[in-house]
Structures are given as structure tokens and as C-alpha cells.
Motif scaffolding. Structure first.
Motif, PDB file in Angstrom:
ATOM      1  N   THR A   1     -40.764  12.851   1.007  1.00 36.50           N
ATOM      2  CA  THR A   1     -41.678  12.896  -0.138  1.00 36.50           C
ATOM      3  C   THR A   1     -43.001  12.204   0.167  1.00 36.50           C
ATOM      4  OG1 THR A   1     -40.714  10.881  -1.049  1.00 36.50           O
ATOM      5  CG2 THR A   1     -39.805  12.992  -1.810  1.00 36.50           C
ATOM      6  N   TYR A   2     -43.296  11.976   1.461  1.00 40.70           N
ATOM      7  CA  TYR A   2     -44.562  11.348   1.839  1.00 40.70           C
ATOM      8  C   TYR A   2     -45.582  12.436   2.146  1.00 40.70           C
ATOM      9  CZ  TYR A   2     -47.916   8.275   4.066  1.00 40.70           C
ATOM     10  OH  TYR A   2     -49.058   7.587   4.366  1.00 40.70           O
ATOM     11  N   LEU A   3     -46.676  12.448   1.426  1.00 37.24           N
ATOM     12  CA  LEU A   3     -47.759  13.407   1.631  1.00 37.24           C
ATOM     13  C   LEU A   3     -48.670  12.843   2.714  1.00 37.24           C
ATOM     14  CD1 LEU A   3     -49.082  16.012   0.667  1.00 37.24           C
ATOM     15  CD2 LEU A   3     -50.341  14.661  -0.990  1.00 37.24           C
ATOM     16  N   ASP A   4     -48.509  13.339   3.942  1.00 32.86           N
ATOM     17  CA  ASP A   4     -49.180  12.767   5.115  1.00 32.86           C
ATOM     18  C   ASP A   4     -50.469  13.523   5.417  1.00 32.86           C
ATOM     19  OD1 ASP A   4     -49.791  11.309   7.318  1.00 32.86           O
ATOM     20  OD2 ASP A   4     -47.999  11.854   8.456  1.00 32.86           O
ATOM     21  N   ILE A   5     -51.562  13.061   4.840  1.00 32.73           N
ATOM     22  CA  ILE A   5     -52.878  13.661   5.077  1.00 32.73           C
ATOM     23  C   ILE A   5     -53.344  13.368   6.496  1.00 32.73           C
ATOM     24  CG2 ILE A   5     -55.287  13.707   4.295  1.00 32.73           C
ATOM     25  CD1 ILE A   5     -53.304  14.894   2.311  1.00 32.73           C
ATOM     26  N   GLY A   6     -52.969  12.231   7.031  1.00 34.57           N
ATOM     27  CA  GLY A   6     -53.353  11.864   8.393  1.00 34.57           C
ATOM     28  C   GLY A   6     -52.843  12.851   9.423  1.00 34.57           C
ATOM     29  N   ALA A   7     -51.616  13.324   9.254  1.00 31.59           N
ATOM     30  CA  ALA A   7     -51.066  14.308  10.187  1.00 31.59           C
ATOM     31  C   ALA A   7     -51.838  15.616  10.108  1.00 31.59           C
ATOM     32  CB  ALA A   7     -49.588  14.547   9.889  1.00 31.59           C
ATOM     33  N   PHE A   8     -52.261  15.985   8.905  1.00 30.96           N
ATOM     34  CA  PHE A   8     -53.056  17.205   8.753  1.00 30.96           C
ATOM     35  C   PHE A   8     -54.421  17.051   9.420  1.00 30.96           C
ATOM     36  CE2 PHE A   8     -56.212  19.713   6.434  1.00 30.96           C
ATOM     37  CZ  PHE A   8     -55.729  20.979   6.716  1.00 30.96           C
ATOM     38  N   ILE A   9     -55.068  15.924   9.209  1.00 32.91           N
ATOM     39  CA  ILE A   9     -56.370  15.675   9.839  1.00 32.91           C
ATOM     40  C   ILE A   9     -56.225  15.680  11.359  1.00 32.91           C
ATOM     41  CG2 ILE A   9     -58.196  13.950  10.145  1.00 32.91           C
ATOM     42  CD1 ILE A   9     -57.749  13.198   7.196  1.00 32.91           C
ATOM     43  N   SER A  10     -55.165  15.074  11.850  1.00 33.28           N
ATOM     44  CA  SER A  10     -54.911  15.055  13.285  1.00 33.28           C
ATOM     45  C   SER A  10     -54.696  16.467  13.826  1.00 33.28           C
ATOM     46  CB  SER A  10     -53.696  14.186  13.583  1.00 33.28           C
ATOM     47  OG  SER A  10     -53.404  14.210  14.948  1.00 33.28           O
ATOM     48  N   ALA A  11     -53.941  17.285  13.115  1.00 34.42           N
ATOM     49  CA  ALA A  11     -53.708  18.663  13.543  1.00 34.42           C
ATOM     50  C   ALA A  11     -55.001  19.473  13.515  1.00 34.42           C
ATOM     51  CB  ALA A  11     -52.659  19.316  12.664  1.00 34.42           C
ATOM     52  N   LEU A  12     -55.845  19.218  12.539  1.00 33.83           N
ATOM     53  CA  LEU A  12     -57.135  19.901  12.455  1.00 33.83           C
ATOM     54  C   LEU A  12     -58.029  19.521  13.630  1.00 33.83           C
ATOM     55  CD1 LEU A  12     -58.935  21.764  10.749  1.00 33.83           C
ATOM     56  CD2 LEU A  12     -59.729  19.723   9.555  1.00 33.83           C
ATOM     57  N   ILE A  13     -58.084  18.241  13.949  1.00 33.90           N
ATOM     58  CA  ILE A  13     -58.868  17.785  15.100  1.00 33.90           C
ATOM     59  C   ILE A  13     -58.309  18.393  16.386  1.00 33.90           C
ATOM     60  CG2 ILE A  13     -59.485  15.750  16.474  1.00 33.90           C
ATOM     61  CD1 ILE A  13     -59.644  14.222  13.794  1.00 33.90           C
ATOM     62  N   TYR A  14     -56.985  18.414  16.508  1.00 29.25           N
ATOM     63  CA  TYR A  14     -56.337  19.028  17.669  1.00 29.25           C
ATOM     64  C   TYR A  14     -56.754  20.488  17.796  1.00 29.25           C
ATOM     65  CZ  TYR A  14     -52.583  21.327  20.262  1.00 29.25           C
ATOM     66  OH  TYR A  14     -51.877  22.101  21.136  1.00 29.25           O
ATOM     67  N   PHE A  15     -56.710  21.230  16.697  1.00 28.85           N
ATOM     68  CA  PHE A  15     -57.079  22.645  16.716  1.00 28.85           C
ATOM     69  C   PHE A  15     -58.526  22.834  17.145  1.00 28.85           C
ATOM     70  CE2 PHE A  15     -58.913  26.303  14.484  1.00 28.85           C
ATOM     71  CZ  PHE A  15     -58.141  27.317  15.028  1.00 28.85           C
ATOM     72  N   LEU A  16     -59.441  22.040  16.587  1.00 26.09           N
ATOM     73  CA  LEU A  16     -60.853  22.179  16.922  1.00 26.09           C
ATOM     74  C   LEU A  16     -61.117  21.866  18.394  1.00 26.09           C
ATOM     75  CD1 LEU A  16     -62.475  20.629  13.730  1.00 26.09           C
ATOM     76  CD2 LEU A  16     -62.355  23.045  14.373  1.00 26.09           C
ATOM     77  N   ILE A  17     -60.506  20.808  18.904  1.00 22.82           N
ATOM     78  CA  ILE A  17     -60.686  20.471  20.319  1.00 22.82           C
ATOM     79  C   ILE A  17     -60.101  21.560  21.203  1.00 22.82           C
ATOM     80  CG2 ILE A  17     -60.023  18.855  22.143  1.00 22.82           C
ATOM     81  CD1 ILE A  17     -60.140  16.626  20.043  1.00 22.82           C
ATOM     82  N   PHE A  18     -58.913  22.041  20.846  1.00 26.10           N
ATOM     83  CA  PHE A  18     -58.265  23.069  21.652  1.00 26.10           C
ATOM     84  C   PHE A  18     -59.090  24.353  21.673  1.00 26.10           C
ATOM     85  CE2 PHE A  18     -55.149  26.511  22.221  1.00 26.10           C
ATOM     86  CZ  PHE A  18     -54.662  26.146  23.460  1.00 26.10           C
ATOM     87  N   MET A  19     -59.597  24.772  20.529  1.00 25.90           N
ATOM     88  CA  MET A  19     -60.407  25.994  20.486  1.00 25.90           C
ATOM     89  C   MET A  19     -61.709  25.833  21.260  1.00 25.90           C
ATOM     90  SD  MET A  19     -58.923  28.509  19.067  1.00 25.90           S
ATOM     91  CE  MET A  19     -57.408  28.008  19.810  1.00 25.90           C
ATOM     92  N   ALA A  20     -62.307  24.648  21.195  1.00 25.94           N
ATOM     93  CA  ALA A  20     -63.527  24.402  21.976  1.00 25.94           C
ATOM     94  C   ALA A  20     -63.231  24.483  23.469  1.00 25.94           C
ATOM     95  CB  ALA A  20     -64.116  23.045  21.615  1.00 25.94           C
ATOM     96  N   VAL A  21     -62.119  23.905  23.893  1.00 28.57           N
ATOM     97  CA  VAL A  21     -61.741  23.956  25.309  1.00 28.57           C
ATOM     98  C   VAL A  21     -61.494  25.397  25.737  1.00 28.57           C
ATOM     99  CG1 VAL A  21     -59.888  23.372  26.925  1.00 28.57           C
ATOM    100  CG2 VAL A  21     -60.858  21.612  25.466  1.00 28.57           C
ATOM    101  N   VAL A  22     -60.756  26.151  24.952  1.00 26.16           N
ATOM    102  CA  VAL A  22     -60.480  27.546  25.296  1.00 26.16           C
ATOM    103  C   VAL A  22     -61.775  28.336  25.362  1.00 26.16           C
ATOM    104  CG1 VAL A  22     -59.437  29.689  24.437  1.00 26.16           C
ATOM    105  CG2 VAL A  22     -58.113  27.582  24.457  1.00 26.16           C
ATOM    106  N   TYR A  23     -62.665  28.138  24.411  1.00 25.00           N
ATOM    107  CA  TYR A  23     -63.912  28.893  24.396  1.00 25.00           C
ATOM    108  C   TYR A  23     -64.799  28.551  25.585  1.00 25.00           C
ATOM    109  CZ  TYR A  23     -68.271  30.944  22.853  1.00 25.00           C
ATOM    110  OH  TYR A  23     -69.419  31.677  22.793  1.00 25.00           O
ATOM    111  N   PHE A  24     -65.010  27.259  25.818  1.00 28.12           N
ATOM    112  CA  PHE A  24     -65.956  26.869  26.865  1.00 28.12           C
ATOM    113  C   PHE A  24     -65.376  26.949  28.276  1.00 28.12           C
ATOM    114  CE2 PHE A  24     -67.946  24.717  23.195  1.00 28.12           C
ATOM    115  CZ  PHE A  24     -69.162  25.354  23.263  1.00 28.12           C
ATOM    116  N   LEU A  25     -64.075  26.854  28.438  1.00 28.68           N
ATOM    117  CA  LEU A  25     -63.503  26.892  29.781  1.00 28.68           C
ATOM    118  C   LEU A  25     -62.823  28.208  30.138  1.00 28.68           C
ATOM    119  CD1 LEU A  25     -62.033  23.295  30.134  1.00 28.68           C
ATOM    120  CD2 LEU A  25     -64.212  24.189  30.943  1.00 28.68           C
TER     121      LEU A  25
END
Length: 133
Positions: free
Chosen positions: A57-81
Motif C-alpha cells: 500500500t506504499y505509493l512509491d513516486i520515487g520508483a516512478f521518477i527513477s524509471a522515467l529517468i532510466y527510460f530517458l537516458i536509455f532512449m538517448a543512448v540508443v538514439y545517439f549511439l
């Protein structure tokens, strides 16, 4: 065609390797920073909606923010490399990678919908195509 399959396979392998690296970065660096943003003795950035200590029952916003940052970094790496070098490589070969599809029309006789706009005859049934104008 085989060369393109090899390029895609290598790109996939590189993307999976970067995924592991970026996941470790977000788990080890970003998650502690997000958890520290809330302060106190909270398990992370979020709210307890039910019984204290119940993770279900813990609403973990931090995990969502972390997953969002992970997604953005991963997509940037895939795009640029992967994507940009592949587009550059294909351009040197004279092939336009990731271009817009050619406009098509539908044959009124057999209803095939992949005929190029300037076609005067259907490639499937041979019927004459009306001129667009």
C-alpha cells in the motif's frame, strides 16, 4: 538484406548492454538522490496509503521518477549511439534510413492498397488506374 539484419542484431545487443549499465546507474545513484529529496526516515519519495510498513500500500513516486529517468537516458543512448550512426552509415551507402513512406493509393478493382501514387496500372490485377489530379 543480411547486412541490415547484422546491424540490427548488433544494435540490439549493444542496447541490452547499455540497459544493464543504465539500470545500475539509476538504482545506485538516482534512487538514493530521489529518496533523500523527501528527507526524514521515509523509505523513499511517496506516501503510505494503508498500514505503516506495508509495501503493498506504499505509493512509491520515487520508483516512478527513477524509471522515467532510466527510460530517458536509455532512449538517448540508443538514439545517439545506434540510430544516428546507422542513419549516417546508410546515407553513405545512398540509402535513406527511417524515411517517410512513399504515398500510396488503393486499386478500385482488387482493393490492394500499396500502389505508388504515380502508377498507371495495378501491379496485382493489371487494371488501369485513374489519374489523380
Amino acid at each position: 538484406m543480411r547486412g541490415d539484419v547484422v546491424v540490427v542484431a548488433v544494435g540490439l545487443i549493444v542496447a541490452l548492454a547499455f540497459s544493464t549499465l543504465i539500470k545500475a546507474f539509476t538504482d545506485s545513484v538516482i534512487n538514493p538522490l530521489v529518496a533523500r529529496a523527501q528527507g526524514g526516515k521515509s523509505p523513499g519519495l511517496g506516501w503510505q496509503l494503508g498500514d505503516p510498513g506495508n509495501k503493498a500500500t506504499y505509493l512509491d513516486i520515487g520508483a516512478f521518477i527513477s524509471a522515467l529517468i532510466y527510460f530517458l537516458i536509455f532512449m538517448a543512448v540508443v538514439y545517439f549511439l545506434i540510430v544516428l550512426p546507422y542513419k549516417h552509415f546508410q546515407a553513405r551507402r545512398g540509402v535513406a534510413a527511417f524515411k517517410d513512406p512513399v504515398p500510396t493509393k488503393t486499386c478500385p478493382e482488387c482493393l490492394s492498397d500499396d500502389l505508388p501514387e504515380p502508377a498507371s496500372k495495378c501491379r496485382y490485377c493489371g487494371s488501369a488506374q485513374p489519374a489523380r489530379g
